[in-house]
Motif scaffolding. Structure first.
Motif, short mmCIF file in Angstrom:
data_model
loop_
_atom_site.label_atom_id
_atom_site.label_comp_id
_atom_site.label_asym_id
_atom_site.label_seq_id
_atom_site.Cartn_x
_atom_site.Cartn_y
_atom_site.Cartn_z
N LYS A 65 2.21 5.51 1.74
CA LYS A 65 2.42 6.45 0.55
C LYS A 65 1.42 6.30 -0.34
O LYS A 65 1.54 7.31 -1.10
CB LYS A 65 3.75 5.91 0.02
N ALA A 66 0.67 5.36 -0.34
CA ALA A 66 -0.42 5.40 -1.70
C ALA A 66 -1.51 6.57 -1.61
O ALA A 66 -1.85 6.68 -0.64
CB ALA A 66 -1.03 4.06 -1.65
N ASN A 67 -1.98 6.88 -2.85
CA ASN A 67 -3.27 7.46 -2.86
C ASN A 67 -4.37 6.46 -3.29
O ASN A 67 -5.46 7.04 -2.61
CB ASN A 67 -3.03 8.46 -4.17
N ILE A 68 -4.20 5.69 -3.62
CA ILE A 68 -5.41 4.87 -3.95
C ILE A 68 -4.77 3.14 -3.78
O ILE A 68 -3.63 3.06 -3.66
CB ILE A 68 -5.59 4.58 -5.44
N VAL A 69 -5.40 2.26 -2.97
CA VAL A 69 -5.38 0.72 -2.64
C VAL A 69 -6.43 0.30 -3.37
O VAL A 69 -7.45 0.39 -3.04
CB VAL A 69 -5.13 0.69 -1.30
N ILE A 70 -5.96 -0.70 -4.16
CA ILE A 70 -6.96 -1.49 -4.96
C ILE A 70 -6.34 -3.08 -4.44
O ILE A 70 -5.40 -3.67 -4.48
CB ILE A 70 -6.85 -1.49 -6.29
N ALA A 71 -7.61 -3.86 -3.99
CA ALA A 71 -7.49 -5.09 -3.48
C ALA A 71 -8.44 -5.97 -3.50
O ALA A 71 -9.68 -5.37 -3.47
CB ALA A 71 -6.68 -5.12 -2.16
N PRO A 72 -8.66 -7.21 -3.27
CA PRO A 72 -9.88 -8.07 -2.90
C PRO A 72 -10.31 -7.55 -1.62
O PRO A 72 -9.49 -7.12 -0.64
CB PRO A 72 -9.33 -9.44 -2.84
N CYS A 87 -3.62 -9.23 10.93
CA CYS A 87 -4.19 -8.26 11.61
C CYS A 87 -3.44 -6.71 11.10
O CYS A 87 -4.25 -5.62 10.87
CB CYS A 87 -4.20 -8.18 12.99
N LYS A 88 -2.11 -6.85 11.16
CA LYS A 88 -1.52 -5.39 10.85
C LYS A 88 -1.80 -5.20 9.64
O LYS A 88 -1.85 -3.89 9.28
CB LYS A 88 0.12 -5.76 11.22
N MET A 89 -1.73 -5.85 8.60
CA MET A 89 -1.95 -5.48 7.07
C MET A 89 -3.32 -4.79 6.96
O MET A 89 -3.40 -3.97 6.44
CB MET A 89 -2.04 -6.89 6.21
N SER A 90 -4.62 -5.65 7.59
CA SER A 90 -5.77 -5.23 7.46
C SER A 90 -5.91 -3.91 8.19
O SER A 90 -6.39 -2.93 7.55
CB SER A 90 -6.85 -5.98 8.27
N GLU A 91 -5.27 -3.74 9.37
CA GLU A 91 -5.60 -2.37 10.09
C GLU A 91 -4.79 -1.33 9.18
O GLU A 91 -5.34 -0.02 9.01
CB GLU A 91 -4.78 -2.45 11.41
N ALA A 92 -3.58 -1.53 8.79
CA ALA A 92 -2.98 -0.66 7.81
C ALA A 92 -3.53 -0.22 6.66
O ALA A 92 -3.78 1.04 6.32
CB ALA A 92 -1.43 -1.29 7.33
N VAL A 93 -4.46 -0.88 5.93
CA VAL A 93 -5.21 -0.47 4.84
C VAL A 93 -6.42 0.03 5.32
O VAL A 93 -6.76 1.37 4.89
CB VAL A 93 -5.68 -1.95 3.96
#
Length: 138
Positions: A65-72, A87-93
């Protein structure tokens, strides 16, 4: 517009990001606090994120849903952040359509050459400049 801020462990980095976004950007922008654990989510919520969610499924679902993702930067490295990043988190980002702003905060055993070593506060300011430029925000 939705900005998803993702953090792990204690959520200190994410809380600083959320706080700075709140100070610098218009109030109509929604900020989602996405923590790999509840402590991280709570820290970001205290910094005035609009919504918060915790865990793998929350991150996988919300980044869509995001327009922007900010993360380390570690968010795109499975098993990083002391094993909290799946792995699922990384792949989704990586797969989401959002603009990804990754702060060069990485595991100790990885070195990325060519990056300027800056304090976190300056990295966050640089991130906000990118957002304002990319989305024409004054």
């Amino acid at each position: 517009m939705i900005i998803a801020v993702i953090d792990a462990m204690g959520g200190g980095i994410g809380a600083q990001i959320v706080s700075n976004l709140r100070e610098e950007l218009p109030t109509y922008i929604d900020i989602y606090a996405l923590g790999t654990n509840s402590i991280a989510t709570n820290s970001m919520m205290k910094a005035h994120a609009n919504k918060g969610a915790t865990g793998e499924n929350a991150i996988v679902t919300s980044v869509k849903k995001a327009n922007i993702v900010i993360a380390p930067m570690s968010i795109v490295m499975p098993n990083s952040m002391m094993g909290e990043v799946t792995c699922k988190m990384s792949e989704a980002v990586v797969d989401c359509e959002a603009l990804k702003i990754l702060l060069p905060i990485i595991p100790e055993n990885i070195e990325i050459v060519g990056l300027e070593n800056k304090p976190l506060a300056l990295l966050i300011k640089d991130s906000i400049k990118v957002i304002k430029k990319e989305f024409n925000i004054k």
